[in-house]
Enzyme design. Structure first.
Site, PDB file in Angstrom:
ATOM      1  NE  ARG A 107      -4.117   1.783   1.000  1.00 25.91           N
ATOM      2  CZ  ARG A 107      -5.144   2.077   0.195  1.00 25.91           C
ATOM      3  NH1 ARG A 107      -5.177   1.670  -1.058  1.00 25.91           N
ATOM      4  NH2 ARG A 107      -6.156   2.781   0.658  1.00 25.91           N
ATOM      5  CB  THR A 397      -9.169  -0.853  -7.551  1.00 25.00           C
ATOM      6  OG1 THR A 397      -9.054   0.330  -6.783  1.00 25.00           O
ATOM      7  CG2 THR A 397      -8.818  -2.081  -6.758  1.00 25.00           C
ATOM      8  CB  THR A 415      -5.909   0.600  -6.547  1.00 26.07           C
ATOM      9  OG1 THR A 415      -6.829   1.573  -7.002  1.00 26.07           O
ATOM     10  CG2 THR A 415      -5.361   1.028  -5.199  1.00 26.07           C
ATOM     11  CB  SER A 469     -12.572  -1.099   0.565  1.00 16.27           C
ATOM     12  OG  SER A 469     -12.998  -0.021   1.351  1.00 16.27           O
ATOM     13  N   GLY A 489     -13.568  -1.440  -6.945  1.00 14.75           N
ATOM     14  CA  GLY A 489     -14.865  -0.827  -6.653  1.00 14.75           C
ATOM     15  C   GLY A 489     -14.947  -0.054  -5.346  1.00 14.75           C
ATOM     16  N   GLY A 490     -13.787   0.429  -4.815  1.00 13.83           N
ATOM     17  CA  GLY A 490     -13.847   1.186  -3.557  1.00 13.83           C
ATOM     18  C   GLY A 490     -14.555   0.359  -2.498  1.00 13.83           C
TER      19      GLY A 490
END
Ligand code: DON
Length: 589
Positions: A107, A397, A415, A469, A489-490
């Site tokens: 991340r 993403t 993403t 998420s 898709g968040g």
């Protein structure tokens, strides 16, 4: 008509015979079918056909699922600029055939100069768009370091050889699909995605000259079928190939990123790049009706929320209630509402804040939370407060799923955050930078780009990872690899993965059916249920309304999920690729 044509019948019979005796590659032309792709040895399901084929070529050469993941992720960075990336970050959950499991957290992190209130004006209000557009939105990218770490720990092939397909695609170009031409020229999807109040069409790539030149052909736009060549990206990939992954963080590429930052008011420095480290984490473990769930721990909220919802739903007979029945959907919505309320309150980067992980995923906590579910009536979200998991404390993403011939499995979601990320392309290096800083709470209680309300646990701190998420997930049955799944898709990612898992385990669907089946989404606040076009009958809507569910006036499609499932009797690999997805495809051999 068809069966009157003897030649067609003859050919179909021959194909079937070959199909079952295993002489033919188990493939089918297009993902949008309820029939999954069947393969004997290995499958790659990704959001882009070319990238899936790159992965299968690596598997055929004897590479394992981790080798293929590196090649696929790098290929997507070329052929799927919407979300495939060098300038972003993500998560990879790996399960090797010998049972070893790991989760690689690559991340992005907040630059050292990031501060708690960096997106607020003097009055303390959030300044529009700066957390999601342009240079201030950029977190320190983790993708290159993350892929390199996965390869070092579990791969078998050379980094140089895995960069090669991406390099070739960037240098020689690839034909632009109809979908890519459309999204590049309009910055919208061909199908309407889950709508967000701050999202939708907006000027993005055209605001940044380098992005406009490369991806929009200076306003002339790419047409379907035209070759998209990316010479600057090819040079970047060539440097990575020659000098190794650290080149991105310390070499010419790092310098190009920082020069661009300085010129455009960004805060990311060479030190930030040098200091970036991916983290090896323990996958989060849960269970659902006897299946074992391996998924992503914080800084993603996905795994915790998924397990919490599964624990809640395990207490009800969803199978008996039936797929898409009002009673079953009511329970699923109530589980979503509660898990997202907990997400907002408790979740953040565990390296910075204490998150009651064990409590949130404990079965007893789910039993306690379920007590507030009224079988006949929707709970009003404002009345749903987060639970008390501490009492139970004892623990744009894209996703691809890969299984190789040995049974090694990779679930990878990575993403740029929004489609085309911050919109800014590094001058001279040819790749887009993320806008992951918007995943932080710019201000507690104020919704972000995905309408998510988030707490102090996810406030901005230098060096911290924004809450995600993303939910790359692997599921085992009786200790054997069974399902690999994930989605973009968040916040809808978590609910997409949840519904695919329920569709397979409770409703007996194969991976393609489970992915294609219509979905819905609730995220606590706003207190509004969104369902996919044609997903709910009028009867179902009325029944849910009579229970008090509030429907959003928007409809939209959720993420383009990519999965692989194992038929445990035949050991065949079944690839499922979302018909919602662009030029998505499963490929196998
Ligand atoms: O990490 C997250 O949760 C978000 N940055 C994911 C964004 C996303 O899925 C956009 N894709 N449609």
């Amino acid at each position: 008509m068809l069966f009157r044509n003897r030649k067609v019948v003859f050919l179909a019979m021959i194909s079937l015979v070959f199909y079952f005796i295993g002489f033919m590659p188990y493939s089918r032309p297009k993902a949008a079918s309820l029939f999954p792709l069947y393969a004997k040895y290995g499958v790659v399901s990704s959001a882009d056909r070319i990238a899936s084929e790159v992965g299968v070529a690596v598997l055929k050469k004897g590479g394992n699922a981790v080798d293929a993941s590196v090649a696929v992720a790098l290929a997507l960075a070329v052929t799927y600029p919407t979300a495939g990336n060098l300038g972003g970050g993500g998560f990879m959950v790996i399960r090797m055939a010998d049972g070893k499991t790991t989760a690689i957290d690559y991340r992005e992190i907040a630059p050292a100069k990031a501060t708690h209130d960096m997106y607020l004006d003097k009055e303390g209000n959030v300044i529009n768009n700066i957390s999601s557009t342009g240079y201030l939105a950029v977190g320190v990218p983790g993708t290159v370091a993350g892929l390199a770490l996965a390869l070092e720990k579990y791969g078998t092939m050379k980094w140089q050889d895995l960069v090669e397909p991406a390099y070739k695609l960037a240098k020689e170009g690839f034909p632009v699909s109809y979908w890519l031409a459309h999204t590049l020229s309009t910055n919208t999807d061909l199908i309407e995605r889950y709508p967000r109040s701050t999202g939708g069409p907006r000027e993005l790539l055209s605001k940044f000259p380098e992005s406009k030149r490369i991806f929009l052909k200076d306003g002339n736009y790419y047409q379907a079928g035209e070759l998209l060549k990316q010479p600057e990206l090819a040079l970047t990939l060539a440097r990575l190939q020659k000098e190794g992954p650290q080149e991105f963080y310390q070499g010419t590429t790092a310098q190009l990123i920082v020069e661009d930052m300085k010129k455009n008011g960004g805060i990311l420095t060479l030190e930030d790049l040098k200091n970036y480290k991916p983290v090896v984490r323990e996958p989060l473990k849960g269970s659902y009706r006897g299946y074992e769930i391996l998924t992503m721990p914080p800084p993603s909220s996905g795994g915790i929320a998924l397990i919490e919802m599964l624990n809640i739903l395990e207490q009800y007979d969803l199978k008996g209630l039936g797929f898409n029945s009002s009673e079953r959907n009511h329970l699923v919505i109530e589980a979503m509402r509660r898990a997202f309320a907990d997400r907002a309150e408790f979740l953040g980067d565990t390296d910075f804040v204490k998150v009651p992980v064990k409590g949130l995923i404990s079965k007893n906590y789910a039993i306690e939370v379920s007590k507030s579910i009224d079988l006949g009536k929707a709970t009003v979200s404002k009345q749903v407060k987060h639970g008390q998991p501490n009492t139970y404390e004892s623990d744009s993403t894209t996703h691809f799923s890969i299984v190789d011939s040995m049974g090694n499995a990779v679930a990878n979601t990575y993403t740029l955050n929004g489609s085309y990320g911050s919109g800014a392309t590094v001058t001279g290096a040819g790749f887009l930078l993320n806008n992951e800083m918007d995943d932080f709470a710019a201000k507690v209680g104020v919704p972000n780009d995905y309408d998510l309300i988030q707490g102090e646990a996810n406030a901005i701190t230098a060096g911290k990872r924004p809450l995600s998420s993303m939910t790359p997930t692997i599921i085992l049955k009786n200790g054997k690899l069974f399902l690999v799944i994930g989605s973009p898709g968040g916040p809808t990612i978590i609910n997409t993965v949840l519904q695919v898992v329920l569709n397979v385990i409770d409703h007996g669907m194969n991976i393609q059916q489970a992915i294609d089946a219509p979905r819905f989404h609730h995220q606590w606040l706003p207190d509004a249920l969104v369902f996919e076009p044609y997903g709910f009958s009028t009867d179902l809507i009325n029944l849910l309304k009579s229970k008090g569910h509030i429907f959003s006036n928007k409809v939209g499609y959720m993420g383009n999920a990519q999965g692989v499932m194992i038929d445990l009797e035949t050991n065949l690999r079944l690839g499922g690729s979302d018909s919602r997805g662009s030029d998505a495809s499963a490929a196998g051999y």
